[in-house]
Each structure stands twice: as structure tokens, then as C-alpha cells.
Design a protein around this motif. Structure first.
Motif, PDB file in Angstrom:
ATOM      1  N   TYR A  46      -5.140 -46.503  -7.158  1.00 14.87           N
ATOM      2  CA  TYR A  46      -4.325 -47.495  -7.904  1.00 14.87           C
ATOM      3  C   TYR A  46      -2.603 -46.487  -8.719  1.00 14.87           C
ATOM      4  CZ  TYR A  46      -2.042 -50.523 -11.770  1.00 14.87           C
ATOM      5  OH  TYR A  46      -1.131 -51.205 -12.602  1.00 14.87           O
ATOM      6  N   ALA A  47      -2.202 -46.074  -8.325  1.00 17.03           N
ATOM      7  CA  ALA A  47      -0.381 -45.645  -8.759  1.00 17.03           C
ATOM      8  C   ALA A  47       0.643 -46.486  -8.833  1.00 17.03           C
ATOM      9  CB  ALA A  47      -0.271 -44.795  -7.555  1.00 17.03           C
ATOM     10  N   LYS A  48       1.392 -47.069 -10.159  1.00 21.02           N
ATOM     11  CA  LYS A  48       2.308 -48.011 -10.262  1.00 21.02           C
ATOM     12  C   LYS A  48       3.496 -47.228 -10.254  1.00 21.02           C
ATOM     13  CE  LYS A  48       1.087 -48.210 -15.244  1.00 21.02           C
ATOM     14  NZ  LYS A  48       0.723 -49.528 -16.557  1.00 21.02           N
ATOM     15  N   SER A  49       4.153 -45.859 -10.273  1.00 22.26           N
ATOM     16  CA  SER A  49       4.645 -45.338 -10.811  1.00 22.26           C
ATOM     17  C   SER A  49       5.147 -43.759 -10.033  1.00 22.26           C
ATOM     18  CB  SER A  49       5.455 -44.242 -12.743  1.00 22.26           C
ATOM     19  OG  SER A  49       4.270 -43.827 -12.923  1.00 22.26           O
ATOM     20  N   ASN A  50       6.067 -43.682  -9.902  1.00 26.11           N
ATOM     21  CA  ASN A  50       6.593 -42.224  -8.731  1.00 26.11           C
ATOM     22  C   ASN A  50       5.189 -41.159  -8.935  1.00 26.11           C
ATOM     23  OD1 ASN A  50       8.285 -42.685  -7.180  1.00 26.11           O
ATOM     24  ND2 ASN A  50       9.582 -42.915  -8.500  1.00 26.11           N
ATOM     25  N   THR A  51       5.341 -40.856 -10.956  1.00 25.73           N
ATOM     26  CA  THR A  51       4.591 -40.154 -11.465  1.00 25.73           C
ATOM     27  C   THR A  51       3.065 -40.589 -10.885  1.00 25.73           C
ATOM     28  OG1 THR A  51       6.572 -39.502 -13.412  1.00 25.73           O
ATOM     29  CG2 THR A  51       3.628 -38.620 -13.375  1.00 25.73           C
ATOM     30  N   GLY A  52       2.293 -41.684 -11.417  1.00 26.68           N
ATOM     31  CA  GLY A  52       1.262 -41.490 -10.804  1.00 26.68           C
ATOM     32  C   GLY A  52       1.027 -41.423  -9.597  1.00 26.68           C
ATOM     33  N   ARG A  53       1.963 -41.837  -8.210  1.00 27.16           N
ATOM     34  CA  ARG A  53       2.132 -41.075  -6.920  1.00 27.16           C
ATOM     35  C   ARG A  53       2.046 -40.157  -7.218  1.00 27.16           C
ATOM     36  NH1 ARG A  53       5.869 -45.678  -6.858  1.00 27.16           N
ATOM     37  NH2 ARG A  53       5.089 -47.518  -6.981  1.00 27.16           N
ATOM     38  N   GLU A  82      -7.761 -40.755 -10.702  1.00 28.85           N
ATOM     39  CA  GLU A  82      -6.516 -41.851 -10.241  1.00 28.85           C
ATOM     40  C   GLU A  82      -5.756 -41.479 -11.804  1.00 28.85           C
ATOM     41  OE1 GLU A  82      -6.869 -45.956  -9.415  1.00 28.85           O
ATOM     42  OE2 GLU A  82      -7.215 -47.200 -11.336  1.00 28.85           O
ATOM     43  N   TYR A  83      -3.888 -41.177 -11.179  1.00 25.76           N
ATOM     44  CA  TYR A  83      -3.368 -40.178 -12.711  1.00 25.76           C
ATOM     45  C   TYR A  83      -3.032 -41.731 -13.930  1.00 25.76           C
ATOM     46  CZ  TYR A  83      -0.118 -38.165 -15.289  1.00 25.76           C
ATOM     47  OH  TYR A  83       0.669 -37.521 -16.657  1.00 25.76           O
ATOM     48  N   LYS A 115      -3.392 -54.613  -4.797  1.00 22.03           N
ATOM     49  CA  LYS A 115      -2.320 -54.570  -6.183  1.00 22.03           C
ATOM     50  C   LYS A 115      -2.552 -52.880  -5.884  1.00 22.03           C
ATOM     51  CE  LYS A 115      -2.533 -57.729  -8.986  1.00 22.03           C
ATOM     52  NZ  LYS A 115      -3.236 -58.788  -7.667  1.00 22.03           N
ATOM     53  N   MET A 116      -3.185 -52.079  -4.899  1.00 20.72           N
ATOM     54  CA  MET A 116      -3.519 -50.950  -4.745  1.00 20.72           C
ATOM     55  C   MET A 116      -2.363 -49.619  -4.068  1.00 20.72           C
ATOM     56  SD  MET A 116      -7.586 -50.877  -4.062  1.00 20.72           S
ATOM     57  CE  MET A 116      -7.402 -49.131  -3.240  1.00 20.72           C
ATOM     58  N   ASP A 117      -2.177 -48.934  -3.915  1.00 26.81           N
ATOM     59  CA  ASP A 117      -1.111 -47.874  -3.701  1.00 26.81           C
ATOM     60  C   ASP A 117      -1.867 -47.330  -2.344  1.00 26.81           C
ATOM     61  OD1 ASP A 117       0.528 -45.729  -2.232  1.00 26.81           O
ATOM     62  OD2 ASP A 117       2.031 -46.419  -4.484  1.00 26.81           O
ATOM     63  N   LEU A 118      -1.791 -47.705  -0.939  1.00 21.83           N
ATOM     64  CA  LEU A 118      -3.233 -47.133   0.144  1.00 21.83           C
ATOM     65  C   LEU A 118      -2.917 -46.429   0.382  1.00 21.83           C
ATOM     66  CD1 LEU A 118      -3.538 -50.384   2.719  1.00 21.83           C
ATOM     67  CD2 LEU A 118      -4.327 -49.524   0.737  1.00 21.83           C
ATOM     68  N   ASP A 119      -0.917 -45.514   0.277  1.00 24.60           N
ATOM     69  CA  ASP A 119      -0.883 -44.166   1.333  1.00 24.60           C
ATOM     70  C   ASP A 119      -1.422 -42.874  -0.288  1.00 24.60           C
ATOM     71  OD1 ASP A 119       1.312 -42.112   1.951  1.00 24.60           O
ATOM     72  OD2 ASP A 119       2.123 -41.958  -0.214  1.00 24.60           O
ATOM     73  N   TYR A 120      -1.573 -43.358  -1.370  1.00 25.26           N
ATOM     74  CA  TYR A 120      -2.088 -42.742  -2.681  1.00 25.26           C
ATOM     75  C   TYR A 120      -3.722 -42.644  -2.080  1.00 25.26           C
ATOM     76  CZ  TYR A 120      -2.809 -41.622  -7.307  1.00 25.26           C
ATOM     77  OH  TYR A 120      -3.850 -41.410  -8.687  1.00 25.26           O
ATOM     78  N   ALA A 121      -3.996 -43.504  -2.326  1.00 29.71           N
ATOM     79  CA  ALA A 121      -5.463 -43.811  -1.819  1.00 29.71           C
ATOM     80  C   ALA A 121      -5.661 -42.055  -0.780  1.00 29.71           C
ATOM     81  CB  ALA A 121      -6.319 -45.042  -1.583  1.00 29.71           C
ATOM     82  N   THR A 122      -5.056 -42.249   0.205  1.00 31.38           N
ATOM     83  CA  THR A 122      -5.270 -41.955   1.663  1.00 31.38           C
ATOM     84  C   THR A 122      -4.906 -40.664   0.851  1.00 31.38           C
ATOM     85  OG1 THR A 122      -3.902 -44.154   2.921  1.00 31.38           O
ATOM     86  CG2 THR A 122      -4.793 -41.644   4.112  1.00 31.38           C
ATOM     87  N   ARG A 123      -3.861 -39.966   0.589  1.00 29.12           N
ATOM     88  CA  ARG A 123      -3.790 -39.039   0.016  1.00 29.12           C
ATOM     89  C   ARG A 123      -5.569 -38.136  -0.497  1.00 29.12           C
ATOM     90  NH1 ARG A 123       0.140 -38.303  -2.797  1.00 29.12           N
ATOM     91  NH2 ARG A 123       0.927 -40.562  -2.703  1.00 29.12           N
TER      92      ARG A 123
END
Length: 224
Positions: A77-84, A143-144, A159-167
Motif C-alpha cells: 500500500y502506498a498513496k503518495s510519491n514519498t510512500g512509493r 510499507e512506509y 486499493k494496493m499499489d502493485l508496482d510498489y509491492a513488486t519492487r
């Protein structure tokens, strides 16, 4: 851990960590290592780390030499560029060397991973704590930005950021490879990819229906 709380689909908590374990096992099964890697998922985490506590206790009683434990719990889960671009790794004084290794990996593959590791003290809220209590070195990838839909019916894959989870999964795989020592062989370096669901598409009953005007994936009826 693969369990969730009643009423929550558990996409992030902890489908994300479970997917990371399964994907890592699938990728790394094609390689040979100097040291053993065990891929484990636990039940009963939400009831008080029951599964991991039993596993760690039995390992301790058998005198098993567990060098390092990497726990993945809520990494999608990430909702901002900082989180990602950030990921938390909880550690203790004795397990900080694992974080050091992960930071080196993150720096070496900075262009691909795009992740900065934030060190944090360990709290007894996930399965790594069971191993720490028996004297094993363990860290916790987390997650951050804390998931707004935690322990609710809205903890779903859209609701998830799959690119973030992949990285983050790639970072964990690379750290595992460094820990276990890849043996020389006639094969290419491990690569982790998520083929489905693709971001920006609607899925119904495991079928890709059409593209969406947003970057998230929407899944109805499950996906394989």
C-alpha cells in the motif's frame, strides 16, 4: 502470515506478504545456493503470532541454525510519491546487519528498485517477533504509509499499489540471494514480475475485461 481478520479480504494484510513469499519461492526454485532458504507462511498471526511462535519454538528446541529471518507483512500500500519510494525495515541491535545488507542491495539496484530503506525499532506486532524472542536475528519489511483500509472490508487489491509491492518483493529476493549465496550455474539472474493483474485494467472472474482511465487494478470475483 496468510490469515486475515473476520470480514477483511486481507489483500494487503497479508496477501501482499504471502504473494511475496510464493513469488520468491517460485523464482528462486530455479537456482542453487550455498545455504538453505525456507519459504514459510503462518496461520494465527492475527490471534497473537500463534503459528510463527510454534515454529520458532520448535526450531529453538531442535537447535536449528537459523541465520536470518525476513518477514514481509503489509508491503503493498502506498498513496503518495514519498510512500512509493520508501520502505520500513524494523530491526533490533542484533539483526541490524540484515538491514545493512538490504540497504546495500537497494543502493546497488537503485534505478530498478527506487526504494529507500527507513530503519525502525522492532515492535512485537508481526511474525518476526516470534523469532526474536528465541534469539534468532529477524527483520520486518513493512510499507512506509500505513494502509487506510487496515482490518476492514475495504482491504482489497484495487486499493494496493502493485508496482510498489513488486519492487519490495524484488528487494527481498535480492537480499535473500545475498544471504544464501548463489552458486555458480548456467542460468540468468533472478527476475520477479507480476503478470496479472495489470494496473489500469478491470478483471472479472479472472478475465481481463477492459482498460481503465486510472492506474489501479480493479478485481471482481478473484484472480489467479
Amino acid at each position: 502470515h496468510y490469515d486475515s481478520v473476520p470480514g477483511s479480504p486481507g489483500a494487503d494484510d497479508n496477501g501482499s506478504g504471502t504473494a511475496a513469499v510464493l513469488t520468491s519461492a517460485n523464482v528462486l526454485s530455479n537456482y542453487k545456493f550455498e545455504h538453505t532458504i525456507r519459504f514459510v507462511t503462518f496461520s494465527g498471526e492475527e490471534q497473537g503470532l500463534l503459528g510463527s511462535h510454534m515454529y520458532a519454538r520448535e526450531a529453538y528446541e531442535k537447535g536449528e541454525n537459523i541465520v536470518a529471518v525476513i518477514n514481509a507483512d503489509m508491503i503493498g500500500y502506498a498513496k503518495s510519491n514519498t510512500g512509493r519510494t520508501h520502505v520500513i525495515v524494523e530491526e533490533t541491535e542484533y539483526s541490524s546487519w540484515i538491514t545493512d545488507l538490504a540497504i546495500n542491495v537497494s543502493n546497488e539496484y537503485s534505478e530498478e528498485l527506487g526504494l529507500q530503506i527507513i530503519r525502525a525499532p522492532s515492535y512485537p506486532y508481526s511474525d518476526h517477533a516470534s523469532f526474536l524472542s528465541y534469539g534468532y536475528d529477524a527483520v520486518f519489511f513493512f510499507e512506509y504509509e500505513f494502509n487506510d483500509y487496515y482490518h476492514s472490508s475495504e482491504d482489497t487489491i484495487d486499493k494496493m499499489d502493485l508496482d510498489y509491492a513488486t519492487r519490495i518483493t524484488k528487494l527481498i529476493v535480492a537480499t535473500l540471494v545475498e544471504l544464501a549465496g548463489l552458486k555458480e550455474g548456467d542460468y540468468e539472474n533472478p527476475v520477479v514480475e507480476i503478470e496479472k493483474p495489470r494496473q489500469g485494467y478491470l478483471y472479472f472472474q479472472n478475465r481481463e475485461i477492459f482498460s481503465l482511465p486510472v492506474s489501479t487494478a480493479v478485481v471482481i470475483g478473484g484472480i489467479e
